[in-house]
Design a protein around this motif. Structure first.
Motif, PDB file in Angstrom:
ATOM      1  N   PRO A  59      -9.647   5.935   5.337  1.00 48.76           N
ATOM      2  CA  PRO A  59     -10.131   5.095   6.434  1.00 48.76           C
ATOM      3  C   PRO A  59      -9.014   4.845   7.444  1.00 48.76           C
ATOM      4  O   PRO A  59      -7.830   4.891   7.086  1.00 48.76           O
ATOM      5  N   ALA A  60      -9.393   4.584   8.687  1.00 50.06           N
ATOM      6  CA  ALA A  60      -8.402   4.343   9.747  1.00 50.06           C
ATOM      7  C   ALA A  60      -7.443   3.235   9.331  1.00 50.06           C
ATOM      8  O   ALA A  60      -7.865   2.207   8.793  1.00 50.06           O
ATOM      9  N   HIS A  61      -6.160   3.437   9.603  1.00 46.24           N
ATOM     10  CA  HIS A  61      -5.164   2.430   9.200  1.00 46.24           C
ATOM     11  C   HIS A  61      -3.887   2.573  10.013  1.00 46.24           C
ATOM     12  O   HIS A  61      -3.647   3.604  10.638  1.00 46.24           O
ATOM     13  N   ILE A  62      -3.073   1.538   9.953  1.00 44.08           N
ATOM     14  CA  ILE A  62      -1.732   1.550  10.547  1.00 44.08           C
ATOM     15  C   ILE A  62      -0.748   1.222   9.436  1.00 44.08           C
ATOM     16  O   ILE A  62      -0.943   0.254   8.691  1.00 44.08           O
ATOM     17  N   HIS A  63       0.292   2.043   9.326  1.00 39.65           N
ATOM     18  CA  HIS A  63       1.303   1.833   8.285  1.00 39.65           C
ATOM     19  C   HIS A  63       2.400   0.881   8.767  1.00 39.65           C
ATOM     20  O   HIS A  63       2.796   0.927   9.939  1.00 39.65           O
ATOM     21  N   PHE A  64       2.938   0.107   7.824  1.00 46.92           N
ATOM     22  CA  PHE A  64       4.060  -0.800   8.095  1.00 46.92           C
ATOM     23  C   PHE A  64       5.097  -0.671   6.992  1.00 46.92           C
ATOM     24  O   PHE A  64       4.752  -0.647   5.801  1.00 46.92           O
ATOM     25  N   LEU A  65       6.350  -0.617   7.410  1.00 48.47           N
ATOM     26  CA  LEU A  65       7.471  -0.710   6.461  1.00 48.47           C
ATOM     27  C   LEU A  65       8.349  -1.821   7.013  1.00 48.47           C
ATOM     28  O   LEU A  65       8.877  -1.706   8.125  1.00 48.47           O
ATOM     29  N   ILE A  66       8.474  -2.917   6.271  1.00 54.27           N
ATOM     30  CA  ILE A  66       9.150  -4.102   6.803  1.00 54.27           C
ATOM     31  C   ILE A  66      10.309  -4.475   5.892  1.00 54.27           C
ATOM     32  O   ILE A  66      10.133  -4.611   4.673  1.00 54.27           O
ATOM     33  N   GLY A  67      11.479  -4.630   6.494  1.00 53.04           N
ATOM     34  CA  GLY A  67      12.654  -4.965   5.690  1.00 53.04           C
ATOM     35  C   GLY A  67      13.546  -5.976   6.393  1.00 53.04           C
ATOM     36  O   GLY A  67      13.603  -6.031   7.635  1.00 53.04           O
ATOM     37  N   ALA A  68      14.211  -6.785   5.614  1.00 53.94           N
ATOM     38  CA  ALA A  68      15.196  -7.745   6.139  1.00 53.94           C
ATOM     39  C   ALA A  68      16.201  -8.010   5.023  1.00 53.94           C
ATOM     40  O   ALA A  68      15.815  -8.024   3.837  1.00 53.94           O
ATOM     41  N   PRO A  69      17.467  -8.228   5.379  1.00 52.20           N
ATOM     42  CA  PRO A  69      18.469  -8.477   4.335  1.00 52.20           C
ATOM     43  C   PRO A  69      18.068  -9.658   3.451  1.00 52.20           C
ATOM     44  O   PRO A  69      17.617 -10.689   3.954  1.00 52.20           O
ATOM     45  N   GLY A  70      18.171  -9.478   2.147  1.00 50.73           N
ATOM     46  CA  GLY A  70      17.850 -10.556   1.213  1.00 50.73           C
ATOM     47  C   GLY A  70      16.398 -10.578   0.769  1.00 50.73           C
ATOM     48  O   GLY A  70      16.011 -11.425  -0.038  1.00 50.73           O
ATOM     49  N   GLU A 112      11.799  -5.080   0.334  1.00 47.75           N
ATOM     50  CA  GLU A 112      11.149  -4.270   1.374  1.00 47.75           C
ATOM     51  C   GLU A 112       9.640  -4.202   1.104  1.00 47.75           C
ATOM     52  O   GLU A 112       9.221  -4.049  -0.037  1.00 47.75           O
ATOM     53  N   LEU A 113       8.865  -4.308   2.169  1.00 47.88           N
ATOM     54  CA  LEU A 113       7.403  -4.246   2.042  1.00 47.88           C
ATOM     55  C   LEU A 113       6.885  -2.937   2.626  1.00 47.88           C
ATOM     56  O   LEU A 113       7.152  -2.630   3.790  1.00 47.88           O
ATOM     57  N   VAL A 114       6.155  -2.182   1.832  1.00 46.82           N
ATOM     58  CA  VAL A 114       5.461  -0.980   2.314  1.00 46.82           C
ATOM     59  C   VAL A 114       3.985  -1.295   2.270  1.00 46.82           C
ATOM     60  O   VAL A 114       3.437  -1.567   1.194  1.00 46.82           O
ATOM     61  N   THR A 115       3.345  -1.297   3.424  1.00 50.27           N
ATOM     62  CA  THR A 115       1.926  -1.632   3.406  1.00 50.27           C
ATOM     63  C   THR A 115       1.188  -0.944   4.550  1.00 50.27           C
ATOM     64  O   THR A 115       1.763  -0.135   5.288  1.00 50.27           O
ATOM     65  N   ALA A 116      -0.089  -1.248   4.695  1.00 45.33           N
ATOM     66  CA  ALA A 116      -0.897  -0.694   5.785  1.00 45.33           C
ATOM     67  C   ALA A 116      -2.063  -1.639   6.023  1.00 45.33           C
ATOM     68  O   ALA A 116      -2.480  -2.343   5.105  1.00 45.33           O
ATOM     69  N   SER A 136       0.863  -1.183   0.000  1.00 47.68           N
ATOM     70  CA  SER A 136       0.000   0.000   0.000  1.00 47.68           C
ATOM     71  C   SER A 136       0.899   1.232   0.000  1.00 47.68           C
ATOM     72  O   SER A 136       2.116   1.108  -0.080  1.00 47.68           O
ATOM     73  N   LEU A 137       0.306   2.405   0.121  1.00 44.89           N
ATOM     74  CA  LEU A 137       1.091   3.636  -0.018  1.00 44.89           C
ATOM     75  C   LEU A 137       1.907   3.945   1.234  1.00 44.89           C
ATOM     76  O   LEU A 137       1.479   3.673   2.341  1.00 44.89           O
ATOM     77  N   LEU A 138       3.060   4.544   1.039  1.00 46.66           N
ATOM     78  CA  LEU A 138       3.856   5.009   2.179  1.00 46.66           C
ATOM     79  C   LEU A 138       3.212   6.256   2.786  1.00 46.66           C
ATOM     80  O   LEU A 138       3.244   6.450   4.001  1.00 46.66           O
ATOM     81  N   PHE A 166      -6.894   5.952  -2.588  1.00 43.49           N
ATOM     82  CA  PHE A 166      -6.950   4.674  -3.307  1.00 43.49           C
ATOM     83  C   PHE A 166      -5.944   3.633  -2.793  1.00 43.49           C
ATOM     84  O   PHE A 166      -5.390   2.861  -3.579  1.00 43.49           O
ATOM     85  N   GLY A 167      -5.707   3.614  -1.468  1.00 47.30           N
ATOM     86  CA  GLY A 167      -4.685   2.719  -0.923  1.00 47.30           C
ATOM     87  C   GLY A 167      -5.219   1.395  -0.402  1.00 47.30           C
ATOM     88  O   GLY A 167      -4.448   0.483  -0.117  1.00 47.30           O
ATOM     89  N   VAL A 168      -6.551   1.232  -0.277  1.00 45.23           N
ATOM     90  CA  VAL A 168      -7.092   0.038   0.383  1.00 45.23           C
ATOM     91  C   VAL A 168      -7.124  -1.156  -0.568  1.00 45.23           C
ATOM     92  O   VAL A 168      -7.480  -1.018  -1.732  1.00 45.23           O
ATOM     93  N   ALA A 169      -6.715  -2.319  -0.067  1.00 45.04           N
ATOM     94  CA  ALA A 169      -6.875  -3.580  -0.809  1.00 45.04           C
ATOM     95  C   ALA A 169      -7.591  -4.550   0.127  1.00 45.04           C
ATOM     96  O   ALA A 169      -7.396  -4.492   1.349  1.00 45.04           O
TER      97      ALA A 169
END
Ligand code: BEZ
Ligand code: FE
Length: 298
Positions: free
Chosen positions: A213-224, A227-231, A100-102, A246-249
């Motif tokens: 709409p109400a949401h919580i953002h996540f940016l998740i990364g690990a070597p290899g 990177e995931l940008v989502t909410a 989703s959007l950053l 237009f960020g909801v899935a």
């Protein structure tokens, strides 16, 4: 030399740019000019409207600061950020959690917190537990992944929108050996995108409500891993089907449960969500957004 007209000026501009040494710049600018000229012809753009647009873009630029990125906001409300996101993440991270959007409220330097910490300095509302795992696309745990989270308060404001802009309602966590994470927060409130600038004015002129709409953002990364940008979006929000940017899935819509005996902290509502990261495949960053501070001119 032939006189140019509203049709032939397009070819003239394309010709003048045809020797651009960088092939990608050549391709992108040629396409931009073609579409821009087609647009001006289609709406028969008047000099007054052209100047209104120039004034508008000037204001958008002046609105940008280390804590506000009005150009990203403009891209968001036009659906362009969502389009760029949709166009690239599916290829870059097959099998991974939907992206989703950053958004404009990400901060690169959020504090690293202990597992289970409360991210709100002053919760002021019932606590909510978020927990789950970060795995690869085969379900194998990813230990030591970094999870950045950020959200609005129960009154619908990000820390960047309050007077001192001190870090609040955000933090970073690391997954344990089994890929697990958990933290406490409060239920965020849906909010209007910043409506006090030129983009908000445009949105109002279009009769749009301006809400995410109400949401919580996540940016998740690990070597290899890519990177995931989502909410995660809360199903009960009245604007869940009409997000201003237009960020909801569907896969990202969630509902907390009042009691979960398997939750790592009891005595509060909780929400479990597992995230899957795709292997890195040289696609570079898929972030559609940036910390506003990093986009300031040098
Ligand atoms: C947000 O999710 O924080 C956001 C995204 C786009 C525009 C405004 C806010
Ligand atoms: Fe947001």
């Amino acid at each position: 030399m032939d006189d140019l007209n509203a049709e032939t000026v397009t070819q003239a501009a394309l010709q003048q740019m045809a020797a651009t040494p960088d092939p990608r710049l050549r391709q992108v600018m040629a396409s931009l000019v073609r579409h821009l000229h087609d647009f001006a012809r289609e709406v028969t753009l008047t000099p007054e409207e052209w100047l209104t647009a120039i004034r508008f873009l000037t204001e958008v630029g002046h609105c940008c600061s280390p804590v506000r990125q009005e150009f990203i906001l403009l891209s968001d409300v036009l659906g362009l950020s969502a389009l760029v996101n949709a166009q690239h993440v599916a290829d870059a991270a097959p099998g991974g959690t939907e992206a989703s959007l950053l958004g404009p409220f990400f901060r690169a330097d959020a504090p690293l917190l202990e597992a289970g910490a409360q991210i709100a300095r002053d919760p002021g509302a019932p606590e909510l537990l978020l927990h789950g795992r970060v795995t690869d696309t085969a379900g194998q745990p990813i230990a030591g992944a970094r999870i950045d989270v950020w959200q609005t308060s129960a009154t619908g404001l990000y820390d960047l929108q309050v007077a001192d802009a001190a870090m609040d309602l955000r933090g970073a966590f690391q997954t344990d050996a089994e890929g697990r994470f958990h933290f406490r927060t409060v239920q965020p409130l849906g909010y209007q995108i910043p409506m006090d600038g030129p983009v908000g004015r445009l949105a109002r002129a279009q009769g749009r409500h301006g809400y995410r709409p109400a949401h919580i953002h996540f940016l998740i990364g690990a070597p290899g891993y890519q990177e995931l940008v989502t909410a995660l979006y809360f199903a009960e929000d009245p604007h869940i089907d009409s997000d201003m940017v237009f960020g909801v899935a569907r896969a990202l819509v969630v509902s907390p449960v009042a009691r979960d005996p398997a939750a790592p902290i009891q005595g509060m509502a909780s929400l479990r969500y597992d995230f899957a990261l795709a292997p890195a495949a040289g696609h570079g960053s898929q972030r559609v957004g940036a910390d506003p501070a990093s986009l300031q001119p040098a």
